[in-house]
Design a protein around this motif. Structure first.
Motif: not given
Length: 340
Positions: A19-25, A305-308, A332-340
């Motif tokens: 849920n955080t940018y640096w976590g995704r990085v 960049a990919l973690a943006a 009330g959320l849905v989720v989907f694979n964005r691709g990379i």
């Protein structure tokens, strides 16, 4: 990815807070780690076995070895199909695959034919990477794939070659300014053409939509586990064109974010280095130095960049088409694979 392997017990999504940018990085740095390219089929099967053992309850808790296995699987298998992505088109090979094309594009004295040939090679590689890592809810027929390929390569190369032809015509500018522009414009051409390539290659997703799923609460996950079902068995709520447009746009933007530092930093550093006595005395090292700068910059910026944007994107169901209103899961959320 690990979700495609058998077993009803799900692995933690990541070691880090996605849920955080640096976590995704930090998470993305693992997916793009080139060392995963050398594990081979035996290493992949061992990693899959470890993860399956955890998902089937044979391994009780996450261990460093299991986290390493998850990294190998996540960097190798496509999250929708569960099949290995062809090695040169994996994100862990993204920098190395692009470096091969970059060497060709920086070859001195290419001429128009050589420039166009390497632009075709570059955009063909982009097509392959974009297709291999796209959401697979809307698979392309061979006819559609060929049509998308020629459209993407043709349009992207036209943009790239067109931008490259501008600099020689700017004769009113100072030589030093033209030199800097001459370094920057080829990469600007690659960046803009690369973003266009994403839209054209993944246009079918926007036309037909991609699968969206409800976000599961902890209670939902516990219920599935008690029934011996995996989260991957939850049925799709349907296909959303709005989700697909968001997924493709975010992926295209991440390509621009990836290209921009590579477009700016190595050319400007090289211009500075070319004023040094060492490089003046050894001009034959100019291309190797340039490639080294590009390689270092590429590895540094790719995870950033990919973690943006999250790879598994969550949005409010009410922001999509009317058919999804009120059908979201937790919050009330849905989720989907964005691709990379």
């Amino acid at each position: 990815m690990s979700a495609s392997l058998p077993g009803s017990r799900e692995l933690p999504e990541s070691q880090y807070d996605l849920n955080t940018y640096w976590g995704r990085v930090r998470h993305t740095a693992g997916i793009t780690d080139p060392s995963t390219l050398f594990v081979g089929q035996t290493g992949l099967e061992r990693a899959k076995h470890l993860i399956t053992s955890y998902k089937q309850g044979e391994i009780k808790q996450m261990t460093p070895e299991l986290w390493k296995a998850k990294k190998i699987v996540d960097s190798t298998l496509h999250p929708d199909t569960g099949e290995p992505v062809f090695l040169p088109f994996r994100m862990s090979c993204f920098v190395l695959s692009n470096l091969v094309v970059t060497v060709g594009m920086l070859t001195p004295g290419l001429g128009n034919r050589g420039t166009i040939a390497w632009q075709v090679a570059n955009q063909s590689l982009n097509v392959a990477i974009n297709y291999s890592n796209a959401n697979k809810s809307s698979p392309l027929s061979y006819a559609k794939l060929a049509q998308s390929y020629f459209l993407a390569v043709g349009a992207s190369c036209s943009v790239a070659v067109g931008l490259n032809s501008i600099v020689p015509r700017l004769k009113s500018l100072a030589p030093s300014t033209r030199l800097i522009l001459g370094r920057l414009v080829p990469f600007a051409a690659v960046a803009s053409a690369g973003a266009l390539n994403v839209f054209l290659m993944r246009g079918e997703e926007m036309r037909t939509g991609i699968d969206v799923f409800p976000v599961l609460s902890e209670a939902d996950k516990a219920k599935l586990a008690s029934e011996g079902k995996a989260e991957s068995e939850v049925p799709s709520l349907g296909r959303s064109k709005k989700a697909a447009t968001l997924a493709v746009a975010e992926t295209a933007l991440s390509r621009v974010l990836n290209s921009s530092p590579i477009m700016v930093i190595p050319p400007l550093v090289l211009v500075r280095l070319q004023r040094s006595e060492w490089l003046k005395k050894n001009p034959r090292y100019t291309t190797p130095v340039n490639l080294g700068l590009i390689l270092v910059t590429s590895y540094a910026v790719l995870p950033l960049a990919l973690a943006a944007f999250p790879q598994r994107q969550k949005v409010n169901a009410d922001s999509l088409e009317e058919e999804f209103h009120g059908k979201g899961g937790e919050g009330g959320l849905v989720v989907f694979n964005r691709g990379i």
